[in-house]
Design an enzyme around this catalytic site. Structure first.
Site, mmCIF file in Angstrom:
data_model
loop_
_atom_site.group_PDB
_atom_site.id
_atom_site.type_symbol
_atom_site.label_atom_id
_atom_site.label_comp_id
_atom_site.label_asym_id
_atom_site.label_seq_id
_atom_site.Cartn_x
_atom_site.Cartn_y
_atom_site.Cartn_z
ATOM 1 N N GLY A 10 4.315 -6.704 16.033
ATOM 2 C CA GLY A 10 3.878 -5.507 15.303
ATOM 3 C C GLY A 10 3.191 -4.453 16.001
ATOM 4 O O GLY A 10 2.242 -4.835 16.767
ATOM 5 N N ALA A 11 3.929 -3.401 15.869
ATOM 6 C CA ALA A 11 3.307 -1.877 16.923
ATOM 7 C C ALA A 11 2.991 -1.101 15.924
ATOM 8 O O ALA A 11 3.234 0.138 15.986
ATOM 9 C CB ALA A 11 4.458 -1.584 17.676
ATOM 10 N N THR A 92 -0.283 -5.728 -0.268
ATOM 11 C CA THR A 92 -0.290 -6.464 -1.699
ATOM 12 C C THR A 92 1.080 -6.503 -2.136
ATOM 13 O O THR A 92 1.968 -5.803 -1.979
ATOM 14 C CB THR A 92 -1.232 -5.539 -2.671
ATOM 15 O OG1 THR A 92 -2.455 -5.115 -1.962
ATOM 16 C CG2 THR A 92 -1.290 -6.026 -3.950
ATOM 17 N N ALA A 162 -11.914 0.533 12.891
ATOM 18 C CA ALA A 162 -11.551 1.490 11.947
ATOM 19 C C ALA A 162 -10.769 2.477 12.408
ATOM 20 O O ALA A 162 -10.726 3.032 13.572
ATOM 21 C CB ALA A 162 -13.025 2.054 11.331
ATOM 22 N N ALA A 266 -21.660 8.900 0.021
ATOM 23 C CA ALA A 266 -21.165 9.164 -1.452
ATOM 24 C C ALA A 266 -19.889 10.145 -1.079
ATOM 25 O O ALA A 266 -19.857 10.800 -0.227
ATOM 26 C CB ALA A 266 -21.947 9.782 -2.474
ATOM 27 N N PHE A 270 -13.310 5.504 -1.763
ATOM 28 C CA PHE A 270 -12.890 5.324 -0.561
ATOM 29 C C PHE A 270 -11.250 4.922 -0.572
ATOM 30 O O PHE A 270 -10.400 4.730 -1.534
ATOM 31 C CB PHE A 270 -13.327 3.761 0.127
ATOM 32 C CG PHE A 270 -13.321 2.615 -0.883
ATOM 33 C CD1 PHE A 270 -12.163 1.902 -1.104
ATOM 34 C CD2 PHE A 270 -14.282 2.222 -1.904
ATOM 35 C CE1 PHE A 270 -11.842 0.832 -1.990
ATOM 36 C CE2 PHE A 270 -13.994 0.905 -2.539
ATOM 37 C CZ PHE A 270 -12.890 0.357 -2.527
ATOM 38 N N GLY A 271 -10.445 5.170 0.650
ATOM 39 C CA GLY A 271 -9.044 4.981 0.720
ATOM 40 C C GLY A 271 -8.896 4.178 1.911
ATOM 41 O O GLY A 271 -9.783 3.184 2.576
ATOM 42 N N CYS A 274 -6.619 -0.632 4.058
ATOM 43 C CA CYS A 274 -7.591 -2.521 3.851
ATOM 44 C C CYS A 274 -8.194 -2.442 2.755
ATOM 45 O O CYS A 274 -8.260 -3.753 2.206
ATOM 46 C CB CYS A 274 -7.965 -2.383 5.142
ATOM 47 S SG CYS A 274 -7.236 -2.336 6.666
ATOM 48 N N LYS A 337 -9.402 9.847 5.631
ATOM 49 C CA LYS A 337 -10.862 9.824 6.320
ATOM 50 C C LYS A 337 -10.595 10.801 7.577
ATOM 51 O O LYS A 337 -9.253 10.914 7.846
ATOM 52 C CB LYS A 337 -11.238 8.601 6.815
ATOM 53 C CG LYS A 337 -10.843 8.034 7.963
ATOM 54 C CD LYS A 337 -11.386 6.407 8.387
ATOM 55 C CE LYS A 337 -12.260 6.763 9.335
ATOM 56 N NZ LYS A 337 -12.703 5.597 10.029
#
Ligand SMILES: NC(=O)c1ccc[n+]([C@@H]2O[C@H](COP(=O)([O-])OP(=O)(O)OC[C@H]3O[C@@H](n4cnc5c(N)ncnc54)[C@H](O)[C@@H]3O)[C@@H](O)[C@H]2O)c1
Ligand SMILES: O=c1ccn([C@@H]2O[C@H](COP(=O)(O)OP(=O)(O)O[C@H]3O[C@H](CO)[C@@H](O)[C@H](O)[C@H]3O)[C@@H](O)[C@H]2O)c(=O)[nH]1
Length: 457
Positions: A10-11, A92, A162, A266, A270-271, A274, A337
Site C-alpha cells: 500500500g503506497a 466503509t 494527520a 469551530a 470535519f472531513g 478517517c 483541510k
C-alpha cells in the site's frame, strides 16, 4: 533476528510517507513499498510525487535509491521480507451486510492471502491500516490456513499522522503504539518493531499493549478527536444566537488543562478519509456487541457534523434572501483541510452539491485539490466551474465562501475582490480565518461561524 528487509503493501497517504520516514531514519534497513497501482508507483519513482505533503519530497529524495524502493512486484518482494506492513485502504463498506457503516476488509484479506502464498520464512506482519478491533484474529486464521509452512506473528501498529503535517508527525510522534500477543513469540515480535522505531523515537514514547487495545485505541483516538470538533460546532450555533464568540469560548475552556486547547476550532465541519469512516466502524462494532446506547452516543458525532455542513448552506441561502438560483458563489478551498490536496469527505463537496441543488453557479478554487474536485463534482458541470486563480473565482460573485483554511486566503487582496463582486457582497467564513471587522469595513456583509454577523443590510 534483526530486521533487514521491510516491505509495505500500500503506497497511499499512509504507506508512502510512513515508510519513507522509516527508510530515512534506518539506513541499515531496506524498505520496499509495493502497490497494485502502477501509476501510483510510477509517480513515487518520479519527481512529481502522487500526494502533496509538506516536507515529503526531501525525505523521499534522501532515501530513494539508497534503501527506499517503490515497486509493483508484490510477490517477489514479500519473498525477501522479514517484516511486512499492511497499509491498504479500509473504506466503509458500500454493499451487503454492514453497508454504509462497517469497514470493508476485502483488501486486507487479499494481502493476507498474498503474504501466505509468497512468504519464504517466518514473518512479522504489521497492521498499519486502521482496522476493527480483533481483525488480527482473522488475519492469523487466514495466514495459518491450509498448508502454510511458516509462522506469522501479527502486530498492530496504527498510524496517527494527520495529513498536511504527516512528516513532522512521523519525525516527532506523540507516541508510537505497538500491540501484540502477550506471550514469548508476541513479545519478541513487539521488540523487533520497537527496535525499528527506536532509531528516532525516544523510548518513553513507544507504547506497547495487547493486540486488541492497540487496534481499538486507533478508532477511539479518532472518535475522541472528531467528538471535540462536533462538540465545539454544536456550541457555534448557540454562539450565533447569543452574541457569544466561539473563538473566545474555545480559548476560555481550552485554558483548562483538563480540557486542553487543541481541536477546538469551530468550522464548516470535519472531513478527511478517517473520522467518519472510523466512527461508523466503532458504531458498527458497538451494535455487533449489542451495545445500542454506546453506538447511538458515537453516531451523534457524525450526525452533528452532517448538521453543521447543512446548517452552513441553510444560513447562506437564508441570508441571501432565500434564493441563490443563478447567483455566482465563489468557493475558496476544496481540500478537507489546509496543506493537503486530499478531498475525501471534504465538507466542501457537501456544500457545493447543496448549492448546485439550489441552482447556484459555483466557482471552486483550491491551490492543490482541483484535480480531485473535478472527479468529486462530476455530473455537476452545468453549475460548477473550477478556477485556479482565486481572484477570477470571485469575479462577479454574489458571495464568497471560505471552506479550507489555506494561508493564502488570509492574505488575499479583499478590496480587489470586493470591487469585482456583485453587490450586496456576502462573505461566509467557514473556517474563521479572515479579519471579519476589516472585511466589513471594506463593505462586505460578513458571516463567520459561531459569532455574530457583521452586516450592512
Ligand atoms: N490518510 C490518512 O491520513 C490516514 C492516517 C492514519 C491511518 N490511515 C489508515 O491507513 C490505511 C490506508 O489509508 P490511505 O489513506 O493510505 O489509503 P490510500 O487509498 O491512499 O492507499 C491505499 C493503497 O493500497 C493499495 N492497495 C489496496 N489493495 C492492495 C493490494 N491487495 N495489494 C497492493 N496494494 C493494494 C491501493 O492501490 C492504494 O494505493 C487506512 O486503513 C486508513 O484508515 C489513514
Ligand atoms: O479544531 C479542529 C480540528 C480539525 N478540524 C477538521 O477536522 C478534520 C480532520 O483534521 P485532522 O485530524 O487534522 O486531519 P486528518 O488527516 O483527518 O487526521 C486525523 O485522522 C487520521 C487518520 O486516521 C489520524 O491518523 C489523525 O491522528 C487524525 O488527526 C479536518 O477537516 C479539519 O479541518 C476542525 O474542524 N476543527
Amino acid at each position: 533476528m534483526s530486521i533487514k528487509n521491510i516491505v509495505c503493501i500500500g503506497a497511499g497517504y499512509v504507506g508512502g510517507p510512513t515508510m519513507s520516514v522509516v527508510a530515512q531514519k534506518c539506513p541499515h534497513i531496506n524498505v520496499t513499498i509495493v502497490d497494485l497501482n502502477q501509476a501510483r508507483i510510477d509517480a513515487w519513482n518520479s519527481d512529481s510525487l502522487p500526494i502533496y505533503e509538506p516536507g515529503l519530497e526531501a525525505v523521499v529524495q534522501e532515501a530513494r535509491g539508497r534503501n527506499l524502493t517503490f515497486s509493483t512486484d508484490i510477490e517477489g518482494n514479500i519473498a525477501k521480507a522479514d517484516m511486512v506492513f499492511v497499509s491498504v485502504n479500509t473504506p466503509t463498506k458500500t454493499f451487503g451486510k454492514g453497508a454504509g457503516v462497517a469497514a470493508n476488509l476485502e483488501f486486507i484479506e487479499k494481502c493476507a492471502r498474498t503474504i501466505r502464498a509468497n512468504a519464504s520464512k517466518d514473518l512479522i506482519v504489521v497492521e498499519k491500516s486502521t482496522l476493527p478491533v480483533r481483525t488480527a484474529e482473522t488475519l492469523e486464521k487466514i495466514l495459518h490456513a491450509g498448508d502454510s509452512k511458516y509462522h506469522f506473528e501479527i502486530l498492530s501498529n496504527p498510524e496517527f499522522l494527520a495529513e498536511g503535517t504527516a512528516i513532522t508527525d512521523l519525525h516527532d510522534p506523540d507516541r508510537v503504539l505497538i500491540g501484540g500477543r502477550q506471550n514469548d513469540l508476541g513479545k519478541a515480535a513487539i521488540q523487533e518493531l520497537v527496535d525499528v522505531y527506536a532509531n528516532w523515537v525516544p523510548n518513553e514514547r513507544i507504547l506497547t499493549t495487547n493486540t486488541w487495545s492497540s487496534e481499538l485505541s486507533k478508532l477511539v483516538a479518532n472518535a475522541f478527536l472528531a467528538q471535540r470538533v462536533s462538540s465545539i460546532n454544536a456550541i457555534s450555533s448557540l454562539c450565533e444566537s447569543t452574541e457569544a464568540d466561539v473563538g473566545e469560548v474555545s480559548r476560555a475552556i481550552g485554558m483548562d488543562s483538563r480540557i486542553g486547547s487543541k481541536f477546538l476550532k469551530a468550522s464548516v465541519g470535519f472531513g478527511g478519509s478517517c473520522f467518519k469512516k472510523d466512527i461508523l466502524n466503532l458504531v458498527y462494532i458497538c451494535r455487533t456487541y449489542g451495545l445500542t446506547a454506546e453506538a447511538d452516543y458515537w453516531e451523534q458525532v457524525i450526525l452533528m457534523n452532517d448538521h453543521q455542513q447543512s446548517r452552513f448552506v441553510d444560513k447562506l441561502v437564508g441570508t441571501m434572501f432565500n434564493t441563490v438560483s443563478d447567483k455566482k458563489i465563489a468557493v475558496l478551498g476544496f481540500a478537507f483541510k489546509a496543506d493537503t490536496g486530499d478531498t475525501r469527505e471534504s465538507p466542501a463537496i457537501h456544500v457545493v452539491q447543496e448549492l448546485c441543488e439550489e441552482h447556484a453557479r459555483v466557482s471552486v478554487s483550491d491551490p492543490q485539490a482541483l484535480g480531485y474536485a473535478k472527479t468529486d463534482l462530476a455530473g455537476l458541470e452545468e453549475f460548477v466551474t473550477l478556477e485556479e486563480d482565486p481572484y477570477k473565482a470571485c469575479e462577479g460573485a454574489d458571495a464568497v465562501c471560505i471552506l479550507t483554511e489555506w494561508e493564502l486566503y488570509k492574505d488575499l487582496d479583499y478590496k480587489r475582490i470586493f470591487d469585482s463582486m456583485n453587490k450586496p457582497a456576502f462573505l461566509f467564513d467557514g473556517r474563521n480565518i479572515v479579519n471579519h471587522q476589516e472585511l466589513y469595513d471594506l463593505g462586505f456583509n460578513v458571516y463567520p461561524i459561531g459569532k455574530g454577523e457583521l452586516s450592512h443590510l
